[in-house]
Design an enzyme around this catalytic site. Structure first.
Site, PDB file in Angstrom:
ATOM      1  N   VAL A   1       0.818  -1.206   0.000  1.00  0.00           N
ATOM      2  CA  VAL A   1       0.000   0.000   0.000  1.00  0.00           C
ATOM      3  C   VAL A   1       0.861   1.270   0.000  1.00  0.00           C
ATOM      4  O   VAL A   1       0.629   2.198  -0.774  1.00  0.00           O
ATOM      5  CB  VAL A   1      -0.965   0.001   1.208  1.00  0.00           C
ATOM      6  CG1 VAL A   1      -2.132   0.908   0.942  1.00  0.00           C
ATOM      7  CG2 VAL A   1      -1.456  -1.391   1.500  1.00  0.00           C
TER       8      VAL A   1
ATOM      9  N   ASP B   1      -2.745  -1.557  15.583  1.00  0.00           N
ATOM     10  CA  ASP B   1      -1.641  -2.193  14.854  1.00  0.00           C
ATOM     11  C   ASP B   1      -0.823  -3.147  15.712  1.00  0.00           C
ATOM     12  O   ASP B   1      -0.114  -4.004  15.177  1.00  0.00           O
ATOM     13  CB  ASP B   1      -0.673  -1.122  14.316  1.00  0.00           C
ATOM     14  CG  ASP B   1      -1.183  -0.442  13.049  1.00  0.00           C
ATOM     15  OD1 ASP B   1      -2.354  -0.640  12.709  1.00  0.00           O
ATOM     16  OD2 ASP B   1      -0.397   0.288  12.418  1.00  0.00           O
TER      17      ASP B   1
ATOM     18  N   ALA C   1      -6.293   2.295  10.268  1.00  0.00           N
ATOM     19  CA  ALA C   1      -6.723   3.218  11.315  1.00  0.00           C
ATOM     20  C   ALA C   1      -8.178   2.952  11.727  1.00  0.00           C
ATOM     21  O   ALA C   1      -8.500   2.982  12.915  1.00  0.00           O
ATOM     22  CB  ALA C   1      -6.566   4.649  10.819  1.00  0.00           C
TER      23      ALA C   1
ATOM     24  N   HIS D   1     -29.005   9.955  -9.853  1.00  0.00           N
ATOM     25  CA  HIS D   1     -28.469  10.033 -11.213  1.00  0.00           C
ATOM     26  C   HIS D   1     -28.080  11.467 -11.525  1.00  0.00           C
ATOM     27  O   HIS D   1     -28.848  12.377 -11.210  1.00  0.00           O
ATOM     28  CB  HIS D   1     -29.530   9.555 -12.207  1.00  0.00           C
ATOM     29  CG  HIS D   1     -29.114   9.738 -13.636  1.00  0.00           C
ATOM     30  ND1 HIS D   1     -28.221   8.888 -14.261  1.00  0.00           N
ATOM     31  CD2 HIS D   1     -29.451  10.705 -14.540  1.00  0.00           C
ATOM     32  CE1 HIS D   1     -28.031   9.310 -15.501  1.00  0.00           C
ATOM     33  NE2 HIS D   1     -28.762  10.419 -15.701  1.00  0.00           N
TER      34      HIS D   1
HETATM   35  P1  FAD Z   1      -0.328   4.224  15.930  1.00  0.00           P
HETATM   36  O1  FAD Z   1      -1.052   5.150  15.063  1.00  0.00           O
HETATM   37  O2  FAD Z   1       0.990   3.718  15.492  1.00  0.00           O
HETATM   38  O3  FAD Z   1      -0.174   4.976  17.322  1.00  0.00           O
HETATM   39  C1  FAD Z   1       0.515   4.426  18.396  1.00  0.00           C
HETATM   40  C2  FAD Z   1       0.984   5.554  19.304  1.00  0.00           C
HETATM   41  O4  FAD Z   1       1.500   4.978  20.499  1.00  0.00           O
HETATM   42  C3  FAD Z   1       2.111   6.394  18.717  1.00  0.00           C
HETATM   43  O5  FAD Z   1       1.762   7.756  18.835  1.00  0.00           O
HETATM   44  C4  FAD Z   1       3.322   6.062  19.563  1.00  0.00           C
HETATM   45  O6  FAD Z   1       4.188   7.173  19.754  1.00  0.00           O
HETATM   46  C5  FAD Z   1       2.681   5.672  20.883  1.00  0.00           C
HETATM   47  N1  FAD Z   1       3.460   4.732  21.701  1.00  0.00           N
HETATM   48  C6  FAD Z   1       4.112   3.609  21.302  1.00  0.00           C
HETATM   49  N2  FAD Z   1       4.611   2.959  22.373  1.00  0.00           N
HETATM   50  C7  FAD Z   1       4.279   3.708  23.470  1.00  0.00           C
HETATM   51  C8  FAD Z   1       4.499   3.546  24.854  1.00  0.00           C
HETATM   52  N3  FAD Z   1       5.113   2.476  25.356  1.00  0.00           N
HETATM   53  N4  FAD Z   1       4.041   4.517  25.690  1.00  0.00           N
HETATM   54  C9  FAD Z   1       3.371   5.603  25.196  1.00  0.00           C
HETATM   55  N5  FAD Z   1       3.103   5.770  23.894  1.00  0.00           N
HETATM   56  C10 FAD Z   1       3.553   4.836  23.045  1.00  0.00           C
HETATM   57  N6  FAD Z   1      -4.574   3.307   7.579  1.00  0.00           N
HETATM   58  C11 FAD Z   1      -5.792   3.572   7.055  1.00  0.00           C
HETATM   59  O7  FAD Z   1      -6.798   3.067   7.561  1.00  0.00           O
HETATM   60  N7  FAD Z   1      -5.923   4.391   5.955  1.00  0.00           N
HETATM   61  C12 FAD Z   1      -4.861   4.976   5.369  1.00  0.00           C
HETATM   62  O8  FAD Z   1      -5.026   5.710   4.395  1.00  0.00           O
HETATM   63  C13 FAD Z   1      -3.575   4.722   5.902  1.00  0.00           C
HETATM   64  N8  FAD Z   1      -2.484   5.286   5.346  1.00  0.00           N
HETATM   65  C14 FAD Z   1      -1.258   5.051   5.894  1.00  0.00           C
HETATM   66  C15 FAD Z   1      -0.149   5.624   5.279  1.00  0.00           C
HETATM   67  C16 FAD Z   1       1.102   5.399   5.791  1.00  0.00           C
HETATM   68  C17 FAD Z   1       2.296   6.031   5.132  1.00  0.00           C
HETATM   69  C18 FAD Z   1       1.267   4.588   6.955  1.00  0.00           C
HETATM   70  C19 FAD Z   1       2.617   4.341   7.551  1.00  0.00           C
HETATM   71  C20 FAD Z   1       0.163   4.003   7.563  1.00  0.00           C
HETATM   72  C21 FAD Z   1      -1.112   4.227   7.035  1.00  0.00           C
HETATM   73  N9  FAD Z   1      -2.239   3.645   7.588  1.00  0.00           N
HETATM   74  C22 FAD Z   1      -3.475   3.868   7.042  1.00  0.00           C
HETATM   75  C23 FAD Z   1      -2.164   2.782   8.777  1.00  0.00           C
HETATM   76  C24 FAD Z   1      -2.555   3.551  10.053  1.00  0.00           C
HETATM   77  O9  FAD Z   1      -1.714   4.685  10.177  1.00  0.00           O
HETATM   78  C25 FAD Z   1      -2.428   2.651  11.263  1.00  0.00           C
HETATM   79  O10 FAD Z   1      -3.182   1.473  11.068  1.00  0.00           O
HETATM   80  C26 FAD Z   1      -2.945   3.349  12.510  1.00  0.00           C
HETATM   81  O11 FAD Z   1      -2.226   4.528  12.765  1.00  0.00           O
HETATM   82  C27 FAD Z   1      -2.843   2.418  13.724  1.00  0.00           C
HETATM   83  O12 FAD Z   1      -3.288   3.062  14.855  1.00  0.00           O
HETATM   84  P2  FAD Z   1      -2.757   2.644  16.303  1.00  0.00           P
HETATM   85  O13 FAD Z   1      -3.441   3.544  17.260  1.00  0.00           O
HETATM   86  O14 FAD Z   1      -2.884   1.196  16.496  1.00  0.00           O
HETATM   87  O15 FAD Z   1      -1.184   2.941  16.276  1.00  0.00           O
HETATM   88  P1  NAI Z   2       2.410  -3.895   2.868  1.00  0.00           P
HETATM   89  O1  NAI Z   2       2.303  -5.087   3.721  1.00  0.00           O
HETATM   90  O2  NAI Z   2       1.183  -3.279   2.326  1.00  0.00           O
HETATM   91  O3  NAI Z   2       3.354  -4.184   1.630  1.00  0.00           O
HETATM   92  C1  NAI Z   2       4.665  -4.607   1.782  1.00  0.00           C
HETATM   93  C2  NAI Z   2       5.108  -5.239   0.482  1.00  0.00           C
HETATM   94  O4  NAI Z   2       6.509  -5.417   0.532  1.00  0.00           O
HETATM   95  C3  NAI Z   2       4.495  -6.610   0.240  1.00  0.00           C
HETATM   96  O5  NAI Z   2       3.949  -6.663  -1.048  1.00  0.00           O
HETATM   97  C4  NAI Z   2       5.648  -7.563   0.443  1.00  0.00           C
HETATM   98  O6  NAI Z   2       5.545  -8.721  -0.345  1.00  0.00           O
HETATM   99  C5  NAI Z   2       6.821  -6.700   0.002  1.00  0.00           C
HETATM  100  N1  NAI Z   2       8.096  -7.091   0.576  1.00  0.00           N
HETATM  101  C6  NAI Z   2       8.371  -7.525   1.814  1.00  0.00           C
HETATM  102  N2  NAI Z   2       9.688  -7.774   1.966  1.00  0.00           N
HETATM  103  C7  NAI Z   2      10.272  -7.482   0.772  1.00  0.00           C
HETATM  104  C8  NAI Z   2      11.605  -7.505   0.288  1.00  0.00           C
HETATM  105  N3  NAI Z   2      12.612  -7.887   1.067  1.00  0.00           N
HETATM  106  N4  NAI Z   2      11.835  -7.149  -0.989  1.00  0.00           N
HETATM  107  C9  NAI Z   2      10.829  -6.741  -1.794  1.00  0.00           C
HETATM  108  N5  NAI Z   2       9.538  -6.702  -1.388  1.00  0.00           N
HETATM  109  C10 NAI Z   2       9.259  -7.050  -0.118  1.00  0.00           C
HETATM  110  O7  NAI Z   2       3.260  -2.849   3.743  1.00  0.00           O
HETATM  111  P2  NAI Z   2       3.526  -1.309   3.560  1.00  0.00           P
HETATM  112  O8  NAI Z   2       3.259  -0.863   2.182  1.00  0.00           O
HETATM  113  O9  NAI Z   2       4.841  -1.075   4.180  1.00  0.00           O
HETATM  114  O10 NAI Z   2       2.424  -0.685   4.484  1.00  0.00           O
HETATM  115  C11 NAI Z   2       2.299  -1.097   5.841  1.00  0.00           C
HETATM  116  C12 NAI Z   2       0.873  -1.113   6.258  1.00  0.00           C
HETATM  117  O11 NAI Z   2       0.416   0.217   6.478  1.00  0.00           O
HETATM  118  C13 NAI Z   2      -0.084  -1.689   5.228  1.00  0.00           C
HETATM  119  O12 NAI Z   2      -0.142  -3.082   5.283  1.00  0.00           O
HETATM  120  C14 NAI Z   2      -1.375  -1.096   5.650  1.00  0.00           C
HETATM  121  O13 NAI Z   2      -1.921  -1.869   6.674  1.00  0.00           O
HETATM  122  C15 NAI Z   2      -0.969   0.264   6.198  1.00  0.00           C
HETATM  123  N6  NAI Z   2      -1.240   1.280   5.164  1.00  0.00           N
HETATM  124  C16 NAI Z   2      -2.520   1.464   4.778  1.00  0.00           C
HETATM  125  C17 NAI Z   2      -2.831   2.369   3.805  1.00  0.00           C
HETATM  126  C18 NAI Z   2      -4.234   2.497   3.367  1.00  0.00           C
HETATM  127  O14 NAI Z   2      -5.111   1.991   4.049  1.00  0.00           O
HETATM  128  N7  NAI Z   2      -4.513   3.141   2.252  1.00  0.00           N
HETATM  129  C19 NAI Z   2      -1.804   3.194   3.166  1.00  0.00           C
HETATM  130  C20 NAI Z   2      -0.477   2.886   3.624  1.00  0.00           C
HETATM  131  C21 NAI Z   2      -0.225   1.979   4.612  1.00  0.00           C
END
Ligand code: FAD
Ligand code: NAI
Length: 478
Positions: A196, A325, A333, A457
């Site tokens: 993703v 996560d 999220a 529509h």
């Molecule tokens: P997190 O958001 O990781 O939050 C955990 C928090 O806990 C952090 O602030 C951290 O600092 C804190 N923490 C960690 N350990 C401790 C501790 N011991 N004490 C106190 N605080 C601590 N998901 C979607 O649904 N749609 C998207 O479009 C999407 N896009 C994404 C794009 C990117 C580039 C990435 C990296 C992720 C994306 N995700 C998306 C995934 C989404 O961000 C995560 O699934 C979501 O943030 C998880 O929420 P969480 O609360 O479990 O953890």
């Molecule tokens: P991902 O799990 O979506 O994709 C990782 C990819 O890397 C896989 O296709 C895997 O086969 C490949 N891969 C793993 N090891 C490799 C290697 N050594 N060499 C080459 N390819 C390799 O993980 P990504 O993109 O890092 O995102 C992490 C998570 O964050 C997602 O799984 C998703 O849950 C969340 N996310 C969600 C978004 C959304 O909802 N739109 C946007 C971005 C992130």
């Protein structure tokens, strides 16, 4: 004397802040501790976790800007709008993104105040259990302070997985954090991992002018999505110039101030070298359990390092729950937030509800990809007889008017009961359209139910309607 709370939430991301707000709404005395992962310039922790700071929100801001840039450069002319070649001001684009992050993260502080959730600044780690019977509490160290709580929700989220031997400096080699802050459009951008993040961030920089090559280990592209959707996506991304090479094995990666040189082997065993100015490593994420002291208190982890929970997010320890996560399941999220609400309601003695079968997925590429429920390949593997209704956006007046007619909607329904088992969309606004599928599946609807609902529509939602009609082989516009 230690600070005492009914509920302590560890982690202020979407799972944690939502659990804290809902628990406070239900009458608990709640605190949420946040380590300083995403501190503001004054060193104050920012709430919102990965999602608001370095994930969902900033990536979608950049996707939007880069989409407009591409439209201005390539889409406007088709509609008779002549603006000349657009120029991207990367610093301004990034500042806009940062402004949105700041607005939303401080908004959550406001929501904490409104709901009387206490924010504690510091890393949370288990110390142990104290007292007995009704008075039993968990002791948690938050920074330098000792805090006591009857119940604890662990919502510590995840961090990027890095490639062994390839340190991330977020300058030349970036994970999701650096990928959102690249300061100039790289001429050549390499991405490892066509998941993703790879596809979304690869799309951003390609639209802005980078030559993007994505290297993926698995032989199949987008193996989680419906196979027809993956095929269509591969075709459309190739047409856009996003180069995706699957079935590779990464060898040596050399990093210098000038860029990276990546050795890789293709699926036929041939060796190649890819030179690029920047590299994004997006190969999945790892649960955050560092410094939690899970071992010390016997908090059970899975062999992949996630906190082990039951279907209601209870851990093996009394009064300790975990969401988002850091537990098993899609790292999304909205899944984290649903779990947070469920746990708060369970703690209050309510039913608590999270339907893991209807969690939607969205990939915010162009076109967008969204789905809910099972894919055709899953239904085949499970031996479930199904019927499919598939309609292209090219048959829809609104999609044509928008100049965005690529992709299709496919609905999969049980051959026997007609109940909807999966909805798969690749096309404009798929991220919004998928909600209809989620609602339908949540209420156990049949494709006939969708077919009988009046859709406005001209809208893209008519393609969903037509796909439902097509399940019964009676589409009206195709
Ligand atoms: P997190 O958001 O990781 O939050 C955990 C928090 O806990 C952090 O602030 C951290 O600092 C804190 N923490 C960690 N350990 C401790 C501790 N011991 N004490 C106190 N605080 C601590 N998901 C979607 O649904 N749609 C998207 O479009 C999407 N896009 C994404 C794009 C990117 C580039 C990435 C990296 C992720 C994306 N995700 C998306 C995934 C989404 O961000 C995560 O699934 C979501 O943030 C998880 O929420 P969480 O609360 O479990 O953890
Ligand atoms: P991902 O799990 O979506 O994709 C990782 C990819 O890397 C896989 O296709 C895997 O086969 C490949 N891969 C793993 N090891 C490799 C290697 N050594 N060499 C080459 N390819 C390799 O993980 P990504 O993109 O890092 O995102 C992490 C998570 O964050 C997602 O799984 C998703 O849950 C969340 N996310 C969600 C978004 C959304 O909802 N739109 C946007 C971005 C992130």
């Amino acid at each position: 004397m230690s600070k005492q709370y009914d509920v302590l939430v560890i982690g202020g991301g979407p799972g944690g802040y939502i659990a804290a707000i809902r628990a406070a709404q239900l009458g608990f005395n709640v605190a949420c501790c946040e380590s300083n992962a995403y501190a503001d310039p004054k060193g104050e922790p920012r709430l919102g976790g990965t999602c608001l700071n370095v994930g969902c929100i900033p990536s979608k801001a950049l996707l939007h800007t880069s989409h407009l840039f591409e439209e201005a450069g390539h889409g406007f002319a088709d509609q008779g709008i002549c603006v000349g070649a657009p120029i991207i001001d990367v610093a301004r684009m990034t500042a806009r993104k940062d402004g949105i992050v700041k607005q939303l993260t401080s908004g959550i502080k406001g929501l904490f105040k409104k709901n009387k959730v206490t924010l504690l600044n510091g890393h949370g780690s288990f110390v142990g259990r104290k007292g007995s019977g009704e008075g039993e509490v968990w002791q948690i160290r938050v920074g330098q302070e000792l805090v006591e709580a009857k119940q604890v929700i662990v919502a510590t989220g995840s961090k990027a997985r890095h490639l062994a031997g390839v340190p991330v400096d977020n300058e030349i080699v970036c994970d999701n954090v650096g990928a959102l802050d690249i300061d100039a459009v790289p001429k050549r951008l390499a991405v490892i991992g066509a998941g993703v993040i790879g596809l979304e961030m690869g799309s951003v920089w390609r639209r802005l002018g980078s030559e993007v090559t994505i290297l993926e280990a698995l032989p199949d592209f987008l193996s989680l999505t419906d196979v027809e959707v993956a095929k269509e996506a591969a075709k459309l991304f190739a047409k856009q110039g996003l180069k995706i090479i699957t079935g590779i094995e990464i060898g040596d990666v050399k990093v210098s101030q000038k860029g990276v040189a990546i050795d890789y082997t293709d699926k036929d065993g041939n060796e190649h070298k890819l030179d690029a100015d920047r590299l994004i490593v997006s190969i999945g994420r790892l649960p955050n359990t560092d410094g939690l002291n899970a071992d010390k208190v016997g908090l059970k982890l899975t062999d992949r390092g996630q906190i082990e929970v039951d279907a209601h997010c209870r851990t093996n320890l009394p009064g300790v729950w975990a969401v988002g996560d850091v537990v098993v399941g899609p790292m999304l999220a909205h899944k984290a937030m649903e779990e947070g609400v469920m746990v708060a309601e369970m703690m209050a003695g309510q039913a608590g509800h999270c339907n893991f079968d209807t969690i939607p997925w969205v990939i915010y590429t162009s076109p967008e990809i969204a789905w809910v429920g099972r894919t055709e390949q899953q239904l085949k593997a499970e031996g479930i007889a199904y019927k499919a209704g598939k309609i292209p956006f090219a048959a829809n007046g609104r999609a044509l008017g928008m100049g965005d007619p690529s992709g299709f909607v496919k609905i999969l329904a049980c051959a026997e009961t007609d109940r909807i088992l999966g909805v798969h969309i690749i096309g404009a606004n798929a991220s919004e359209l998928i909600s209809e599928g989620v609602v339908a599946m949540e209420f156990g609807a049949a494709s006939e139910d969708l077919a009988r609902i009046c859709h406005a529509h001209p809208t893209l939602s008519e393609v969903v309607h037509e796909a439902a009609l097509a399940c019964d082989k009676r589409p009206l516009h195709f």
